[in-house]
Motif scaffolding. Structure first.
Motif, short mmCIF file in Angstrom:
data_model
loop_
_atom_site.label_atom_id
_atom_site.label_comp_id
_atom_site.label_asym_id
_atom_site.label_seq_id
_atom_site.Cartn_x
_atom_site.Cartn_y
_atom_site.Cartn_z
N GLU A 44 0.95 -1.18 -0.19
CA GLU A 44 0.15 -0.16 -0.06
C GLU A 44 0.93 1.14 0.14
O GLU A 44 0.48 2.41 -0.62
CB GLU A 44 -0.69 -0.07 1.24
CG GLU A 44 -2.12 0.78 1.01
CD GLU A 44 -3.01 0.38 2.24
OE1 GLU A 44 -3.02 -0.27 2.87
OE2 GLU A 44 -3.75 1.75 2.60
N HIS A 45 1.84 1.30 0.74
CA HIS A 45 2.85 2.30 0.78
C HIS A 45 4.12 2.22 0.17
O HIS A 45 4.84 3.22 0.36
CB HIS A 45 2.58 2.75 2.27
CG HIS A 45 1.39 3.21 2.77
ND1 HIS A 45 0.76 4.33 2.57
CD2 HIS A 45 0.78 2.52 3.92
CE1 HIS A 45 -0.53 4.04 3.25
NE2 HIS A 45 -0.39 3.18 4.09
N THR A 51 6.38 2.54 13.01
CA THR A 51 5.29 3.23 13.46
C THR A 51 4.01 2.87 12.83
O THR A 51 2.76 3.04 13.56
CB THR A 51 5.48 4.79 13.50
OG1 THR A 51 4.43 5.72 14.12
CG2 THR A 51 5.70 5.20 11.76
N ASP A 52 4.12 2.36 11.65
CA ASP A 52 2.70 2.03 10.57
C ASP A 52 2.34 0.72 11.20
O ASP A 52 1.18 0.51 11.31
CB ASP A 52 3.10 2.24 9.24
CG ASP A 52 3.33 3.60 8.83
OD1 ASP A 52 4.30 3.78 7.87
OD2 ASP A 52 2.75 4.55 9.24
N LYS A 55 0.49 0.63 14.55
CA LYS A 55 -1.01 1.42 14.33
C LYS A 55 -1.84 0.03 13.67
O LYS A 55 -2.96 -0.14 13.95
CB LYS A 55 -0.96 2.46 13.38
CG LYS A 55 -0.50 3.54 14.04
CD LYS A 55 -0.58 5.01 13.26
CE LYS A 55 -0.27 6.08 14.30
NZ LYS A 55 1.45 5.96 14.64
N PRO B 4 -3.43 8.81 3.07
CA PRO B 4 -3.44 7.44 2.88
C PRO B 4 -2.86 6.63 4.20
O PRO B 4 -2.88 5.64 4.41
CB PRO B 4 -3.27 7.02 1.59
CG PRO B 4 -2.13 8.02 1.39
CD PRO B 4 -2.62 9.21 1.79
N ARG B 5 -1.92 7.34 4.71
CA ARG B 5 -1.06 6.38 5.67
C ARG B 5 -2.04 6.25 7.05
O ARG B 5 -2.74 7.25 7.52
CB ARG B 5 -0.05 7.42 6.18
CG ARG B 5 1.08 7.19 5.35
CD ARG B 5 2.50 7.74 6.10
NE ARG B 5 3.70 7.38 5.04
CZ ARG B 5 4.28 6.16 4.92
NH1 ARG B 5 3.74 5.08 5.79
NH2 ARG B 5 5.13 6.18 3.95
N PRO B 6 -1.96 5.03 7.50
CA PRO B 6 -2.86 4.63 8.73
C PRO B 6 -2.65 5.67 9.85
O PRO B 6 -3.33 6.09 10.58
CB PRO B 6 -2.44 3.24 8.95
CG PRO B 6 -1.46 2.91 8.07
CD PRO B 6 -1.28 3.85 7.21
N SER B 7 -1.25 6.13 10.00
CA SER B 7 -0.90 7.04 11.06
C SER B 7 -1.73 8.30 11.24
O SER B 7 -1.65 8.95 12.36
CB SER B 7 0.63 7.20 11.14
OG SER B 7 1.14 7.71 9.84
#
Lengths: 145, 145
Positions: A44-45, A51-52, A55, B4-7
């Motif tokens: 996705e990223h 840190t991600d 989460k 878009p980042r979950p954080s």
DNA sequence: CCATATTTGTAGCATATGCTACATTTTTCC
DNA sequence: GGAAAAATGTAGCATATGCTACAAATATGG
């Protein structure tokens, strides 16, 4: 003459074998969840950062760092201090297998009428306890819909 | 505009919620397995002793003694040194609920074509991860066979 | 009744996995 | 370029749960 008590058996009772197997499954569970989450973040990223992952997994970054270190010792991931987390070939394979199982369980639960939301929630735990035979039965059922 | 980042989300992602729920289920799992095993031993032999529990669960008697002490602190069992293990009302209720779920999962797996042996093995882990909705879907399916 | 066997209990070891607190490093933004 | 923010890493706490080794208590059998 043998007593009906489990203690008199030579062979461990099925319950003990099942329990042991379940614990072994639990021992693998975290690794599978982590490599799956890492694969998802990379897809996705483009990268997975502690840190991600924290989460995604609902834990602190400390727990992630510790667990990723263990997975690195086990040859499933590769990382260096202050760098992104990468999957090794083993880790990638495990992630793919875990994801395939995960997706099959979700598809199956939805096929028997469970809402997508609940199917995803339940799959998170169920996926770690289905044998090959049960997974095949799930796949046959989904294919027959 | 949201990233878009979950954080960047205020609400934890579904994955984190699911993961947390799975861990909570794991925290309950041992207690359920123990009270179920105790209930089984009492039903079959009139009493539950640590040595028999150890064999049923596939662990040493030390682990059983330690865990039973914890369950006593949690109000699920009652025991005294060198005495049999008894379930409290809470423990009995939990055992019945766990057994009902266990039996439903086995019946369902067999209904979709999984062999009884594998159904029993897989149910051991699956039973802890099925929500009420999923269990209801299992029951409907079995009833429709 | 006593020796032996079995069961139970404690001590202390292990790993796994969760956390808070704090320090260090890196990234971001002005 | 430097201050602030964010991310990462370590220390040390916690519980849970597995074990071996050994000691104590109870049960069994002769």
């Amino acid at each position: 003459m043998p007593s009906p008590r489990p203690s008199s058996r030579k062979r461990p009772p099925d319950s003990a074998v099942h329990q042991r197997r379940t614990r072994e499954q639990h021992a693998q569970e975290r690794a599978q969840d982590y490599v799956e989450a890492i694969a998802d973040l990379i897809a996705e990223h483009g990268e997975a950062r502690a840190t991600d992952l924290a989460k995604s997994l609902g834990v602190t970054h400390v727990t992630v760092i510790r667990t990723v270190q263990r997975l690195q010792r086990e040859g499933l991931v590769k990382t260096q201090p202050y760098r992104s987390i990468f999957l090794t070939d083993s880790g990638r394979r495990l992630a793919m297998q875990a994801k395939a199982r995960h997706d099959t369980v979700i598809a199956f639960l939805e096929a028997i009428g469970v809402s997508p939301k609940v199917a995803r929630a339940d799959a998170e735990g169920i996926e770690h306890h289905v044998s090959r035979e049960t997974l095949a039965a799930f796949e046959r059922f989904v294919a027959a819909q």
